[in-house]
Design a protein around this motif. Structure first.
Motif, PDB file in Angstrom:
ATOM      1  N   ALA A 181       0.833  -1.208   0.000  1.00 44.09           N
ATOM      2  CA  ALA A 181       0.000   0.000   0.000  1.00 44.09           C
ATOM      3  C   ALA A 181       0.865   1.254   0.000  1.00 44.09           C
ATOM      4  O   ALA A 181       0.600   2.205  -0.750  1.00 44.09           O
ATOM      5  N   LEU A 182       1.892   1.286   0.816  1.00 43.52           N
ATOM      6  CA  LEU A 182       2.765   2.470   0.869  1.00 43.52           C
ATOM      7  C   LEU A 182       3.530   2.626  -0.440  1.00 43.52           C
ATOM      8  O   LEU A 182       3.749   3.758  -0.911  1.00 43.52           O
TER       9      LEU A 182
ATOM     10  N   PRO B 168       8.642   1.494   2.841  1.00 39.86           N
ATOM     11  CA  PRO B 168       8.542   2.395   1.695  1.00 39.86           C
ATOM     12  C   PRO B 168       7.904   3.726   2.096  1.00 39.86           C
ATOM     13  O   PRO B 168       6.777   4.043   1.719  1.00 39.86           O
ATOM     14  N   ALA B 169       8.622   4.493   2.891  1.00 36.01           N
ATOM     15  CA  ALA B 169       8.150   5.796   3.368  1.00 36.01           C
ATOM     16  C   ALA B 169       9.228   6.832   3.098  1.00 36.01           C
ATOM     17  O   ALA B 169      10.419   6.515   3.061  1.00 36.01           O
ATOM     18  N   ASP B 170       8.801   8.075   2.916  1.00 36.21           N
ATOM     19  CA  ASP B 170       9.764   9.150   2.666  1.00 36.21           C
ATOM     20  C   ASP B 170      10.462   9.591   3.943  1.00 36.21           C
ATOM     21  O   ASP B 170      11.610  10.022   3.910  1.00 36.21           O
ATOM     22  N   VAL B 171       9.761   9.474   5.062  1.00 40.54           N
ATOM     23  CA  VAL B 171      10.355   9.892   6.329  1.00 40.54           C
ATOM     24  C   VAL B 171       9.668   9.162   7.477  1.00 40.54           C
ATOM     25  O   VAL B 171       8.474   8.874   7.410  1.00 40.54           O
TER      26      VAL B 171
ATOM     27  N   GLY C  79       2.799   9.441  -6.508  1.00 40.80           N
ATOM     28  CA  GLY C  79       3.318  10.780  -6.266  1.00 40.80           C
ATOM     29  C   GLY C  79       2.964  11.347  -4.911  1.00 40.80           C
ATOM     30  O   GLY C  79       3.098  12.552  -4.676  1.00 40.80           O
ATOM     31  N   ILE C  80       2.500  10.495  -4.005  1.00 40.83           N
ATOM     32  CA  ILE C  80       2.127  10.921  -2.660  1.00 40.83           C
ATOM     33  C   ILE C  80       3.332  10.796  -1.723  1.00 40.83           C
ATOM     34  O   ILE C  80       4.036   9.788  -1.742  1.00 40.83           O
ATOM     35  N   ARG C  81       3.558  11.813  -0.919  1.00 40.22           N
ATOM     36  CA  ARG C  81       4.617  11.742   0.084  1.00 40.22           C
ATOM     37  C   ARG C  81       4.094  10.932   1.270  1.00 40.22           C
ATOM     38  O   ARG C  81       2.999  11.203   1.787  1.00 40.22           O
ATOM     39  N   VAL C  82       4.858   9.940   1.702  1.00 36.29           N
ATOM     40  CA  VAL C  82       4.446   9.054   2.786  1.00 36.29           C
ATOM     41  C   VAL C  82       5.253   9.359   4.043  1.00 36.29           C
ATOM     42  O   VAL C  82       6.485   9.279   4.042  1.00 36.29           O
ATOM     43  N   VAL C  83       4.528   9.726   5.097  1.00 32.65           N
ATOM     44  CA  VAL C  83       5.140  10.072   6.380  1.00 32.65           C
ATOM     45  C   VAL C  83       4.688   9.062   7.428  1.00 32.65           C
ATOM     46  O   VAL C  83       3.493   8.792   7.554  1.00 32.65           O
TER      47      VAL C  83
END
Length: 222
Positions: free
Chosen positions: A89-90, A120-123, A97-101
């Motif tokens: 899902a992430l 799989p997260a940006d931060v 194109g969604i930022r994942v926090v």
């Protein structure tokens, strides 16, 4: 438009089984006893740490946490603690194109362990690292800052706990999705106040994917 999705950790991305089982083993009590007490105190609107205090009224949680770490019996996470829908899902969100926090009420050590899982997260950030915890509005201001958006309304916060996740996130101006997962998610899933406060109610992180590209019509997943 949703530009970023921020997700709680416990019982949203990670199972809490190991956490509470390890505390029960450390305290020398049956795992079911502590688990049941955690459920009871949370249902009463109390902090889940009160369950430990019911077993050991004189306990100093901070000192006991340190003792566990020193003894090599502290916090630990591996792939078996991650819910099955998390990685796919992430990954789908980021491809869209969604930022994942990832941001929840966890310790500094938990933050290190979460980053070690390479989700799989940006931060990834925790309340222990920030020095401010949910439901404090300051926590959600930091979430919005990490999301890198123009306004809180471009962030969807996902969690299982109404008092810590849904209500304070909504008050901070974020969109919200209540996840029917874990004891708290199931306990309050049909509560009218929660269903009113949450923009969406979902059974899986996969249910979030359609929301990313269609927030105008607000599809009903309640």
């Amino acid at each position: 438009m949703i530009r970023a999705v921020a997700l709680d950790v416990g019982e949203t991305l990670i199972r809490d089984d190991r956490y509470w089982s390890s505390w029960a083993d450390w305290l020398g009590v049956p795992r079911h006893t502590l688990s049941a007490l955690v459920g009871a105190v949370v249902a009463q609107g109390r902090d889940n740490s009160d369950a430990v205090r019911l077993l050991r009224p004189d306990i100093d949680p901070t000192a006991e946490y340190t003792a566990r770490e020193t003894a090599g019996r502290g916090e630990y996470l591996d792939e078996s603690d991650v819910y099955e829908d998390v990685r796919p899902a992430l990954t789908a969100m980021r491809r869209a194109g969604i930022r994942v926090v990832v941001a929840g009420n966890q310790t500094v050590r938990a933050g290190e362990l979460l980053r070690g899982l390479a989700l799989p997260a940006d931060v990834v950030a925790t309340s222990g690292e920030w020095g401010v915890a949910k439901p404090d509005p300051g926590f959600f201001r930091k979430v919005v800052d990490l999301a890198g958006v123009r306004s809180p309304g471009q962030v969807l916060y996902v969690g299982d706990h109404p008092a810590n996740d849904i209500h304070p996130a909504r008050e901070a101006g974020l969109l919200t999705a209540h996840l029917r997962r874990g004891p708290w998610g199931h306990l309050w899933a049909d509560d009218p106040a929660v269903r009113t406060a949450a923009d969406w109610s979902v059974d899986s992180l996969h249910d979030l994917i359609p929301l990313i590209s269609n927030t105008e019509g607000r599809p009903s997943l309640r």
